[in-house]
Design a protein around this motif. Structure first.
Motif, mmCIF file in Angstrom:
data_model
loop_
_atom_site.group_PDB
_atom_site.id
_atom_site.type_symbol
_atom_site.label_atom_id
_atom_site.label_comp_id
_atom_site.label_asym_id
_atom_site.label_seq_id
_atom_site.Cartn_x
_atom_site.Cartn_y
_atom_site.Cartn_z
ATOM 1 N N UNK A 105 77.376 46.591 51.917
ATOM 2 C CA UNK A 105 77.319 46.319 50.478
ATOM 3 C C UNK A 105 77.337 44.830 50.176
ATOM 4 N N UNK A 106 78.175 44.088 50.880
ATOM 5 C CA UNK A 106 78.251 42.644 50.665
ATOM 6 C C UNK A 106 76.939 41.969 51.048
ATOM 7 N N UNK A 107 76.331 42.420 52.124
ATOM 8 C CA UNK A 107 75.053 41.849 52.555
ATOM 9 C C UNK A 107 73.970 42.101 51.511
ATOM 10 N N UNK A 108 73.924 43.312 50.983
ATOM 11 C CA UNK A 108 72.939 43.644 49.948
ATOM 12 C C UNK A 108 73.202 42.814 48.684
ATOM 13 N N UNK A 109 74.463 42.686 48.288
ATOM 14 C CA UNK A 109 74.800 41.935 47.078
ATOM 15 C C UNK A 109 74.449 40.453 47.219
ATOM 16 N N UNK A 110 74.748 39.859 48.356
ATOM 17 C CA UNK A 110 74.439 38.441 48.570
ATOM 18 C C UNK A 110 72.928 38.225 48.581
ATOM 19 N N UNK A 111 72.204 39.115 49.224
ATOM 20 C CA UNK A 111 70.746 38.990 49.273
ATOM 21 C C UNK A 111 70.140 39.128 47.876
ATOM 22 N N UNK A 112 70.594 40.118 47.120
ATOM 23 C CA UNK A 112 70.081 40.312 45.761
ATOM 24 C C UNK A 112 70.448 39.123 44.875
ATOM 25 N N UNK A 113 71.670 38.632 44.992
ATOM 26 C CA UNK A 113 72.090 37.475 44.198
ATOM 27 C C UNK A 113 71.272 36.242 44.516
ATOM 28 N N UNK A 114 70.999 36.033 45.804
ATOM 29 C CA UNK A 114 70.206 34.871 46.209
ATOM 30 C C UNK A 114 68.776 34.968 45.677
ATOM 31 N N UNK A 115 68.267 36.168 45.538
ATOM 32 C CA UNK A 115 66.908 36.340 45.024
ATOM 33 C C UNK A 115 66.868 36.249 43.501
ATOM 34 N N UNK A 116 67.895 36.754 42.823
ATOM 35 C CA UNK A 116 67.881 36.805 41.363
ATOM 36 C C UNK A 116 68.387 35.529 40.691
ATOM 37 N N UNK A 117 69.193 34.741 41.357
ATOM 38 C CA UNK A 117 69.741 33.528 40.750
ATOM 39 C C UNK A 117 68.645 32.563 40.285
ATOM 40 N N UNK A 118 67.657 32.225 41.123
ATOM 41 C CA UNK A 118 66.604 31.319 40.634
ATOM 42 C C UNK A 118 65.823 31.908 39.463
ATOM 43 N N UNK A 119 65.595 33.207 39.486
ATOM 44 C CA UNK A 119 64.873 33.836 38.375
ATOM 45 C C UNK A 119 65.689 33.732 37.092
ATOM 46 N N UNK A 120 66.981 33.940 37.186
ATOM 47 C CA UNK A 120 67.851 33.817 36.015
ATOM 48 C C UNK A 120 67.892 32.397 35.487
ATOM 49 N N UNK A 121 67.970 31.423 36.372
ATOM 50 C CA UNK A 121 67.970 30.016 35.953
ATOM 51 C C UNK A 121 66.659 29.654 35.258
ATOM 52 N N UNK A 122 65.567 30.243 35.707
ATOM 53 C CA UNK A 122 64.267 29.974 35.107
ATOM 54 C C UNK A 122 64.178 30.565 33.700
ATOM 55 N N UNK A 123 64.711 31.755 33.516
ATOM 56 C CA UNK A 123 64.571 32.458 32.245
ATOM 57 C C UNK A 123 65.538 31.978 31.171
ATOM 58 N N UNK A 124 66.645 31.384 31.548
ATOM 59 C CA UNK A 124 67.631 30.930 30.571
ATOM 60 C C UNK A 124 67.402 29.447 30.302
ATOM 61 N N UNK A 125 67.139 29.130 29.051
ATOM 62 C CA UNK A 125 66.873 27.738 28.674
ATOM 63 C C UNK A 125 68.148 26.911 28.814
ATOM 64 N N UNK A 126 68.016 25.672 29.266
ATOM 65 C CA UNK A 126 69.206 24.825 29.369
ATOM 66 C C UNK A 126 69.741 24.483 27.988
ATOM 67 N N UNK A 127 71.029 24.293 27.907
ATOM 68 C CA UNK A 127 71.650 23.941 26.631
ATOM 69 C C UNK A 127 71.217 22.539 26.228
ATOM 70 N N UNK A 128 70.856 22.397 24.982
ATOM 71 C CA UNK A 128 70.417 21.103 24.446
ATOM 72 C C UNK A 128 71.651 20.313 24.037
ATOM 73 N N UNK A 129 71.720 19.070 24.465
ATOM 74 C CA UNK A 129 72.816 18.216 24.040
ATOM 75 C C UNK A 129 72.553 17.806 22.601
ATOM 76 N N UNK A 130 73.521 18.055 21.747
ATOM 77 C CA UNK A 130 73.351 17.715 20.342
ATOM 78 C C UNK A 130 74.380 16.683 19.931
ATOM 79 N N UNK A 131 73.999 15.910 18.949
ATOM 80 C CA UNK A 131 74.899 14.901 18.414
ATOM 81 C C UNK A 131 75.580 15.420 17.160
ATOM 82 N N UNK A 132 76.028 14.511 16.345
ATOM 83 C CA UNK A 132 76.700 14.870 15.105
ATOM 84 C C UNK A 132 75.750 15.649 14.201
ATOM 85 N N UNK A 133 76.231 16.720 13.622
ATOM 86 C CA UNK A 133 75.420 17.520 12.710
ATOM 87 C C UNK A 133 74.305 18.284 13.394
ATOM 88 N N UNK A 134 74.385 18.471 14.697
ATOM 89 C CA UNK A 134 73.354 19.212 15.415
ATOM 90 C C UNK A 134 72.110 18.405 15.704
#
Length: 178
Positions: free
Chosen positions: A23-52
């Motif tokens: 189970x751990x081997x399957x979970x690590x393999x799936x996580x290693x494959x899905x992590x880059x896809x998740x990082x690609x699909x989630x937009x990075x947070x925009x740094x905002x100043x005063x008042x957005x």
């Protein structure tokens, strides 16, 4: 009589260990494959100043220096990536400063983007023919509302764009997008 040798069944703890390792081997393999896809699909947070406020950027996400926009001739409408990446027109005034009001390039009819037509001095939506005055108010429909506006400020050669929360200067009312 039975002369057979008794066969020991594997202990339950050994079976649990093997299941855990599998189970751990399957979970690590799936996580290693899905992590880059998740990082690609989630937009990075925009740094905002005063008042957005955010920095104006080009199509590649690089900051645009104010000097680059201000080098354009007066009445130029420069298109930059503004709040939430929305295309936003910045207007160079006659005194080579930026107008404090920027216009978001999204038609209020169906959200199409549109160009500035310097011959007619209007923004003209190619989707359904809506036309907007230089200040973003509707000249001809089917667009029901004026263009969304944002506040523009220049600080140390950086262009800051922030949400417009004051009264809409075109209508004298609370902005429809707030």
């Amino acid at each position: 009589m039975d002369n057979s040798i008794p066969i020991e069944s594997p202990s339950l703890s050994r079976r649990q260990l093997l299941n855990f390792i599998t189970g751990a081997t399957v979970a690590v393999t799936a996580g290693a494959a899905l992590y880059p896809a998740g990082k690609f699909l989630i937009a990075p947070a925009e740094k905002t100043g005063a008042g957005g406020a955010i920095l104006a950027k080009d199509i590649l996400g690089k900051q645009i220096p104010a000097s680059q926009i201000l080098a354009e001739p007066p009445q130029t409408r420069a298109l930059v990536a503004g709040l939430a990446g929305e295309p936003t027109y910045l207007i160079v005034k006659e005194d080579h400063t930026l107008d404090r009001i920027g216009l978001v390039d999204n038609c209020t009819h169906l959200g199409c983007t549109f160009p500035w037509n310097p011959l007619d001095q209007q923004f003209q939506c190619p989707c359904h023919g809506s036309r907007y005055a230089p200040d973003g108010s509707v000249v001809r429909g089917p667009a029901p509302l004026p263009l969304k506006i944002v506040q523009v400020a220049v600080i140390d050669n950086s262009i800051l764009i922030s949400p417009w929360t004051e009264t809409d200067p075109r209508t004298g009312k609370k902005p429809w997008w707030v």
